[in-house]
Design a protein around this motif. Structure first.
Motif, mmCIF file in Angstrom:
data_model
loop_
_atom_site.group_PDB
_atom_site.id
_atom_site.type_symbol
_atom_site.label_atom_id
_atom_site.label_comp_id
_atom_site.label_asym_id
_atom_site.label_seq_id
_atom_site.Cartn_x
_atom_site.Cartn_y
_atom_site.Cartn_z
ATOM 1 N N ASP A 1 3.457 -1.378 1.896
ATOM 2 C CA ASP A 1 4.510 -2.147 2.563
ATOM 3 C C ASP A 1 5.374 -2.769 1.458
ATOM 4 N N SER A 2 6.303 -1.976 0.938
ATOM 5 C CA SER A 2 6.974 -2.306 -0.322
ATOM 6 C C SER A 2 7.707 -3.633 -0.290
ATOM 7 N N GLY A 3 8.525 -3.854 0.732
ATOM 8 C CA GLY A 3 9.323 -5.060 0.800
ATOM 9 C C GLY A 3 8.507 -6.323 1.007
ATOM 10 N N ASN A 4 7.299 -6.170 1.550
ATOM 11 C CA ASN A 4 6.389 -7.302 1.699
ATOM 12 C C ASN A 4 5.380 -7.377 0.553
ATOM 13 N N HIS A 5 5.479 -6.476 -0.410
ATOM 14 C CA HIS A 5 4.665 -6.504 -1.633
ATOM 15 C C HIS A 5 3.168 -6.528 -1.313
ATOM 16 N N ARG A 6 2.746 -5.568 -0.481
ATOM 17 C CA ARG A 6 1.344 -5.541 -0.081
ATOM 18 C C ARG A 6 0.925 -4.137 0.340
ATOM 19 N N VAL A 7 -0.375 -3.970 0.521
ATOM 20 C CA VAL A 7 -0.955 -2.750 1.074
ATOM 21 C C VAL A 7 -1.637 -3.123 2.387
ATOM 22 N N GLN A 8 -1.442 -2.291 3.400
ATOM 23 C CA GLN A 8 -2.109 -2.497 4.681
ATOM 24 C C GLN A 8 -2.973 -1.284 5.011
ATOM 25 N N ILE A 9 -4.106 -1.552 5.661
ATOM 26 C CA ILE A 9 -5.008 -0.476 6.086
ATOM 27 C C ILE A 9 -5.060 -0.448 7.610
ATOM 28 N N PHE A 10 -5.039 0.780 8.167
ATOM 29 C CA PHE A 10 -5.108 1.000 9.606
ATOM 30 C C PHE A 10 -6.158 2.074 9.892
ATOM 31 N N ASN A 11 -6.664 2.095 11.112
ATOM 32 C CA ASN A 11 -7.448 3.257 11.508
ATOM 33 C C ASN A 11 -6.499 4.365 11.929
ATOM 34 N N SER A 12 -7.036 5.503 12.289
ATOM 35 C CA SER A 12 -6.183 6.665 12.563
ATOM 36 C C SER A 12 -5.353 6.509 13.830
ATOM 37 N N SER A 13 -5.644 5.493 14.638
ATOM 38 C CA SER A 13 -4.846 5.224 15.831
ATOM 39 C C SER A 13 -3.783 4.161 15.593
ATOM 40 N N GLY A 14 -3.748 3.624 14.366
ATOM 41 C CA GLY A 14 -2.739 2.628 14.032
ATOM 42 C C GLY A 14 -3.184 1.198 14.218
ATOM 43 N N LYS A 15 -4.465 0.978 14.459
ATOM 44 C CA LYS A 15 -4.961 -0.384 14.604
ATOM 45 C C LYS A 15 -5.068 -1.034 13.233
ATOM 46 N N PHE A 16 -4.463 -2.207 13.093
ATOM 47 C CA PHE A 16 -4.488 -2.932 11.832
ATOM 48 C C PHE A 16 -5.907 -3.384 11.508
ATOM 49 N N ILE A 17 -6.308 -3.178 10.223
ATOM 50 C CA ILE A 17 -7.652 -3.567 9.788
ATOM 51 C C ILE A 17 -7.598 -4.719 8.787
ATOM 52 N N LEU A 18 -6.871 -4.531 7.693
ATOM 53 C CA LEU A 18 -6.768 -5.595 6.705
ATOM 54 C C LEU A 18 -5.575 -5.332 5.800
ATOM 55 N N GLN A 19 -5.275 -6.326 4.942
ATOM 56 C CA GLN A 19 -4.173 -6.200 4.003
ATOM 57 C C GLN A 19 -4.513 -6.957 2.732
ATOM 58 N N TRP A 20 -3.805 -6.609 1.659
ATOM 59 C CA TRP A 20 -3.908 -7.405 0.444
ATOM 60 C C TRP A 20 -2.612 -7.309 -0.351
ATOM 61 N N GLY A 21 -2.405 -8.306 -1.211
ATOM 62 C CA GLY A 21 -1.245 -8.312 -2.084
ATOM 63 C C GLY A 21 -0.249 -9.403 -1.732
ATOM 64 N N ASN A 22 0.598 -9.693 -2.689
ATOM 65 C CA ASN A 22 1.679 -10.648 -2.539
ATOM 66 C C ASN A 22 2.609 -10.409 -3.703
ATOM 67 N N TRP A 23 3.734 -11.143 -3.728
ATOM 68 C CA TRP A 23 4.703 -10.908 -4.785
ATOM 69 C C TRP A 23 4.246 -11.551 -6.085
ATOM 70 N N GLY A 24 4.448 -10.811 -7.178
ATOM 71 C CA GLY A 24 4.166 -11.343 -8.496
ATOM 72 C C GLY A 24 4.900 -10.514 -9.534
ATOM 73 N N LYS A 25 5.527 -11.160 -10.491
ATOM 74 C CA LYS A 25 6.346 -10.465 -11.479
ATOM 75 C C LYS A 25 5.738 -10.582 -12.871
ATOM 76 N N VAL A 26 5.679 -9.442 -13.554
ATOM 77 C CA VAL A 26 5.258 -9.426 -14.946
ATOM 78 C C VAL A 26 6.451 -9.737 -15.832
ATOM 79 N N VAL A 27 6.317 -10.684 -16.727
ATOM 80 C CA VAL A 27 7.372 -11.021 -17.672
ATOM 81 C C VAL A 27 7.217 -10.143 -18.890
ATOM 82 N N GLU A 28 8.234 -9.327 -19.152
ATOM 83 C CA GLU A 28 8.143 -8.362 -20.252
ATOM 84 C C GLU A 28 8.638 -8.970 -21.553
#
Length: 314
Positions: free
Chosen positions: A287-314
């Motif tokens: 889920d690029s714009g929300n800066h996260r990954v979401q997991i679903f079962n094969s029917s599309g039922k939401f299971i869990l998510q992780w991630g948030n925005w964070g920037k590496v300073v180069e």
């Protein structure tokens, strides 16, 4: 200034640089700045391309951060706006280093192995490559987006064949992005993004079918950007403009869809990457714009998510 004073200053500055280097390695660990590609290895590890942070992050199947590698640059193991990623049966990792116009290959723990690609027009070059997929023989397929071609390579980057060409006729493509292979049936699905459709080919580039195009019904597509094959050979496609995942049969008949714009579980903002687990029963969506990954079962039922925005300073 005395000699001892200089020694103290040099020592102090060295400590600063050492600490800075350590911090850079750990910056925003487990966070994302517009992630794109994702792959799940045979053992269940999840590799995510953290595109704007120019790195690959690795997680357990439930989202626990493990390690990362990369950084912005042109050298071995560095990236410039990487996008898609794939893994083979040996758990080797291939990363599409898009703005460096190359493919890089790594071990499962992020050690550089080799690379291929150089910016240019023509079959021997790559121009803003995007999608990548690997067949059961280990051959690597790349969507050479700005050359409007699909290219097939050996596992070490030797060109085998290419097909496509800019256009909207059957077998032609326009700025293709995501690729997915049905290893059981021997098909490759191409997200023909510029034409708003998905095309189906044999692994030798023979055109077989296509579906999509602009429209209002569920089976029509606006901006297909990524695809994955799950259990029962069903095809999962991300339509980034519609902010959803659509599940389809191998001949393009819609089975289900889910998503919609938002920040809640099961909602998306510009999704771009998708992968399935080993048996195809879990669907991982970047889920690029929300800066996260979401997991679903094969029917599309939401299971869990992780991630948030964070920037590496180069």
């Amino acid at each position: 200034m005395s000699r001892y004073a200089w020694i103290i200053i040099v020592f102090f500055l060295s400590c600063i640089f050492i600490v800075k280097g350590v911090n850079l390695e750990q910056q925003a660990a487990g966070l994302f700045n517009y992630p794109v590609g994702i792959t799940v290895t045979k053992g269940g590890s999840v590799y995510v391309v953290d595109s704007f942070n120019n790195r690959v992050e690795v997680f357990t199947k439930n989202g626990k951060f493990l390690f990362q590698w990369g950084g912005k640059g042109e050298g071995e193991g560095f990236f410039n706006h990487p996008t898609f990623i794939a893994s083979n049966l040996n758990k080797e990792i291939y990363v599409v280093d898009t703005n460096n116009n190359r493919i890089q290959k790594f071990t499962a723990d992020g050690k550089y192995i080799l690379e291929w690609g150089k910016k240019g027009l023509g079959d021997e070059y790559l121009q803003y490559p995007q999608g990548i997929a690997i067949d059961k023989e280990g051959n690597v397929y790349v969507a050479d987006s700005d050359n409007h071609k699909i290219k097939k390579y050996t596992s070490d980057g030797k060109l085998i064949l290419c097909w496509g060409g800019k256009g909207s006729n059957p077998g032609q493509v326009r700025k293709p992005q995501g690729l997915a292979i049905d290893k059981e049936k021997g098909f490759i699905y191409v997200c023909d993004t510029g034409n708003g459709r998905v095309e189906k080919f044999s692994l030798e580039g023979e055109f077989l079918d296509c579906w999509g195009g602009p429209g209002k019904s569920q089976s029509f597509l606006l901006t297909p950007v990524a695809a994955a094959v799950g259990s029962k050979n069903l095809v999962y496609i991300i339509d980034s403009s519609k902010q959803w995942v659509i599940k389809m049969t191998p001949d393009g008949k819609p089975k289900a869809s889910w998503g919609g714009y938002g920040t809640g579980g099961g909602e998306f903002s510009s999704p771009n990457g998708i992968a399935t687990n080993g048996d195809g029963t879990l669907i991982y969506v970047v889920d690029s714009g929300n800066h996260r990954v979401q997991i679903f079962n094969s029917s599309g039922k939401f299971i869990l998510q992780w991630g948030n925005w964070g920037k590496v300073v180069e």
